[in-house]
Write a protein that holds these residues in place. Structure first.
Motif, PDB file in Angstrom:
ATOM      1  N   MET A   1      30.185  36.226  31.142  1.00 22.72           N
ATOM      2  CA  MET A   1      30.662  37.559  31.937  1.00 22.72           C
ATOM      3  C   MET A   1      32.042  36.960  32.071  1.00 22.72           C
ATOM      4  O   MET A   1      32.515  35.842  32.159  1.00 22.72           O
ATOM      5  N   THR A   2      33.281  37.892  32.232  1.00 22.54           N
ATOM      6  CA  THR A   2      34.513  37.570  32.309  1.00 22.54           C
ATOM      7  C   THR A   2      35.022  38.281  33.848  1.00 22.54           C
ATOM      8  O   THR A   2      34.147  39.026  34.349  1.00 22.54           O
ATOM      9  N   VAL A   3      35.984  37.513  34.407  1.00 24.81           N
ATOM     10  CA  VAL A   3      36.530  37.825  35.527  1.00 24.81           C
ATOM     11  C   VAL A   3      37.530  38.770  35.143  1.00 24.81           C
ATOM     12  O   VAL A   3      38.721  38.405  34.776  1.00 24.81           O
ATOM     13  N   GLU A   4      37.913  39.930  35.877  1.00 21.33           N
ATOM     14  CA  GLU A   4      38.925  40.791  35.374  1.00 21.33           C
ATOM     15  C   GLU A   4      39.451  41.315  36.784  1.00 21.33           C
ATOM     16  O   GLU A   4      38.644  41.397  37.780  1.00 21.33           O
ATOM     17  N   ALA A   5      40.870  41.621  36.619  1.00 20.58           N
ATOM     18  CA  ALA A   5      41.580  42.236  37.713  1.00 20.58           C
ATOM     19  C   ALA A   5      42.429  43.377  37.469  1.00 20.58           C
ATOM     20  O   ALA A   5      43.188  42.929  36.543  1.00 20.58           O
ATOM     21  N   GLU A   6      42.447  44.531  38.003  1.00 20.41           N
ATOM     22  CA  GLU A   6      43.439  45.481  37.581  1.00 20.41           C
ATOM     23  C   GLU A   6      44.819  45.059  38.051  1.00 20.41           C
ATOM     24  O   GLU A   6      45.100  44.114  39.026  1.00 20.41           O
ATOM     25  N   ASN A   7      45.713  45.688  37.778  1.00 20.54           N
ATOM     26  CA  ASN A   7      47.306  45.669  38.185  1.00 20.54           C
ATOM     27  C   ASN A   7      47.250  45.979  39.388  1.00 20.54           C
ATOM     28  O   ASN A   7      46.628  47.050  39.812  1.00 20.54           O
ATOM     29  N   VAL A   8      48.186  45.243  40.450  1.00 26.61           N
ATOM     30  CA  VAL A   8      48.232  45.550  41.781  1.00 26.61           C
ATOM     31  C   VAL A   8      49.711  46.316  41.766  1.00 26.61           C
ATOM     32  O   VAL A   8      50.634  45.836  41.411  1.00 26.61           O
ATOM     33  N   ILE A   9      49.710  47.581  42.518  1.00 27.32           N
ATOM     34  CA  ILE A   9      50.832  47.937  42.814  1.00 27.32           C
ATOM     35  C   ILE A   9      51.189  48.070  44.356  1.00 27.32           C
ATOM     36  O   ILE A   9      50.199  48.120  45.212  1.00 27.32           O
ATOM     37  N   PRO A  10      52.447  47.432  44.712  1.00 24.60           N
ATOM     38  CA  PRO A  10      52.740  47.265  46.169  1.00 24.60           C
ATOM     39  C   PRO A  10      52.609  48.426  46.976  1.00 24.60           C
ATOM     40  O   PRO A  10      53.046  49.685  46.467  1.00 24.60           O
ATOM     41  N   ASN A  11      51.879  48.419  48.285  1.00 19.40           N
ATOM     42  CA  ASN A  11      51.623  49.370  49.063  1.00 19.40           C
ATOM     43  C   ASN A  11      52.865  49.425  50.154  1.00 19.40           C
ATOM     44  O   ASN A  11      52.875  48.150  50.919  1.00 19.40           O
TER      45      ASN A  11
ATOM     46  N   PHE B   1      43.322  35.251  40.439  1.00 19.86           N
ATOM     47  CA  PHE B   1      43.132  33.757  40.913  1.00 19.86           C
ATOM     48  C   PHE B   1      41.739  33.088  40.251  1.00 19.86           C
ATOM     49  O   PHE B   1      41.864  32.113  39.594  1.00 19.86           O
ATOM     50  N   LEU B   2      40.749  33.840  40.600  1.00 23.00           N
ATOM     51  CA  LEU B   2      39.381  33.207  40.094  1.00 23.00           C
ATOM     52  C   LEU B   2      39.427  33.042  38.719  1.00 23.00           C
ATOM     53  O   LEU B   2      38.778  32.200  38.037  1.00 23.00           O
ATOM     54  N   ALA B   3      40.002  34.175  37.948  1.00 21.13           N
ATOM     55  CA  ALA B   3      40.009  34.223  36.519  1.00 21.13           C
ATOM     56  C   ALA B   3      40.703  32.903  35.756  1.00 21.13           C
ATOM     57  O   ALA B   3      40.120  32.473  34.770  1.00 21.13           O
TER      58      ALA B   3
ATOM     59  N   LYS C   1      31.759  41.992  49.256  1.00 22.58           N
ATOM     60  CA  LYS C   1      31.529  43.218  48.549  1.00 22.58           C
ATOM     61  C   LYS C   1      32.761  43.469  47.327  1.00 22.58           C
ATOM     62  O   LYS C   1      32.486  43.724  46.163  1.00 22.58           O
ATOM     63  N   GLY C   2      33.962  43.090  47.622  1.00 24.60           N
ATOM     64  CA  GLY C   2      35.035  43.483  46.717  1.00 24.60           C
ATOM     65  C   GLY C   2      35.553  42.568  45.737  1.00 24.60           C
ATOM     66  O   GLY C   2      36.096  42.662  45.044  1.00 24.60           O
ATOM     67  N   LEU C   3      34.696  41.310  46.047  1.00 23.57           N
ATOM     68  CA  LEU C   3      35.167  40.087  45.041  1.00 23.57           C
ATOM     69  C   LEU C   3      33.870  39.507  44.572  1.00 23.57           C
ATOM     70  O   LEU C   3      33.627  39.476  43.370  1.00 23.57           O
ATOM     71  N   LEU C   4      33.367  38.663  45.414  1.00 23.46           N
ATOM     72  CA  LEU C   4      32.303  37.818  45.108  1.00 23.46           C
ATOM     73  C   LEU C   4      31.197  38.257  44.487  1.00 23.46           C
ATOM     74  O   LEU C   4      30.494  37.951  43.484  1.00 23.46           O
ATOM     75  N   LEU C   5      30.474  39.591  45.104  1.00 23.56           N
ATOM     76  CA  LEU C   5      29.546  40.035  44.337  1.00 23.56           C
ATOM     77  C   LEU C   5      29.691  40.676  43.035  1.00 23.56           C
ATOM     78  O   LEU C   5      28.807  40.936  42.228  1.00 23.56           O
ATOM     79  N   ASN C   6      30.868  40.638  42.703  1.00 20.68           N
ATOM     80  CA  ASN C   6      31.387  41.162  41.339  1.00 20.68           C
ATOM     81  C   ASN C   6      31.381  40.069  40.430  1.00 20.68           C
ATOM     82  O   ASN C   6      31.129  40.433  39.014  1.00 20.68           O
ATOM     83  N   ILE C   7      30.964  38.886  40.880  1.00 18.72           N
ATOM     84  CA  ILE C   7      31.210  37.658  39.853  1.00 18.72           C
ATOM     85  C   ILE C   7      29.728  36.734  40.151  1.00 18.72           C
ATOM     86  O   ILE C   7      29.267  36.532  38.834  1.00 18.72           O
TER      87      ILE C   7
END
Length: 282
Positions: A1-11, A110-112, A135-141
């Motif tokens: 398993m790998t930890v991935e994160a998409e690019n973040v655009i400031p809101n 950061f987790l990656a 939901k948004g982080l931990l259960l994805n990993i």
């Protein structure tokens, strides 16, 4: 398993804050009642030397120390505050719900950095609320996640927020203050502590980290993510929260016997908010 994160655009559509979690960096002042010049008793403008260590405090501000010493009042204020907060993402983020995407993506990045050798069986989400990070982080990993929060109403909302499939992987919900939590030894692969340490006294924070250190499995980590001041501390008496400096947090980690593996700053948050930092510890 790998930890991935998409690019973040400031809101840039930033609503006004309603909660202490994502505070503005210039909170309201508390002034003295003496006849002399006004001085803020809830702020500590410098990072004091700790050559003469006080076993209970890293913060040197006398007013903050006094408030922390009254343990029942200190913790009851924050618990009462959170009972009135809506069980929504916007409620969990104090009116800054639009920042959840940037927050979660940055956390995944950061987790990656820690992923090599990290087991992904069990994590605990501290200050979990309705399960936004679960939901948004931990259960994805992680295969399973435990949730801990002081507010039963927020925990009760987690099933609906997560959905039945994800909620089935929440192994335990603890309705308990972190100051009283007694984790099992050799139990967690990751302890995730986000936007909740501001409610702990110095002493209880240090003791909690000691307990969590014993609760880590081999190659496990404690991750602390929270607001920091530029220097010294700032206290909000309304909910008994104290925002510490990077220096003060690192002194607390040191006293807890933890090694700082890596730290980094959260990006793409509004400038008017406190700076937010991650710390990976073991």
């Amino acid at each position: 398993m790998t930890v991935e994160a998409e690019n973040v655009i400031p809101n840039h559509n930033i609503p006004s804050p309603e909660s202490p979690d994502l505070k503005l960096s210039t909170p309201s002042q508390t002034t003295s009642e003496s006849s002399g010049p006004s001085c803020d008793l809830s702020r500590e403008q410098t990072d004091s030397s700790i050559e003469d260590e006080d076993p209970e405090f890293v913060i040197r501000n006398a007013k903050v120390q006094e408030c922390m010493t009254n343990r029942s009042t200190w913790y009851s204020k924050s618990k009462n505050y959170w009972k009135d907060v809506p069980s929504t993402v916007d409620g969990m983020l104090g009116g800054f719900g639009s920042l959840t995407h940037a927050d979660l993506c940055s956390s995944a990045q950061f987790l990656a950095k820690l992923y090599t050798g990290l087991n992904t069986n069990l994590a605990i989400d501290c200050g979990a609320g309705i399960g936004r990070v679960t939901k948004g982080l931990l259960l994805n990993i992680f295969d399973r996640v435990e949730m801990i929060d002081t507010c039963q109403e927020h925990l009760d909302s987690a099933r609906e927020y997560l959905g039945d499939e994800l909620f089935s992987r929440v192994s335990v919900q603890h309705c308990c203050g972190l100051e009283d939590f007694q984790p099992k030894p050799d139990h967690y692969d990751l302890v995730w502590v986000q936007w909740v340490i501001i409610y702990l006294s110095d002493f209880d924070f240090i003791e909690l980290l000691k307990r969590f250190k014993k609760s880590l499995k081999k190659d496990g980590y404690i991750v602390v993510k929270d607001n920091i001041t530029n220097k010294g501390c700032e206290m909000d008496e309304d909910d008994s929260s104290v925002t510490r400096s990077d220096y003060q947090l690192k002194q607390i980690f040191k006293r807890a016997g933890l090694e700082l593996v890596v730290d980094t700053v959260q990006r793409h948050f509004p400038r008017e908010l406190y700076k937010v930092k991650y710390y990976a510890l073991r």
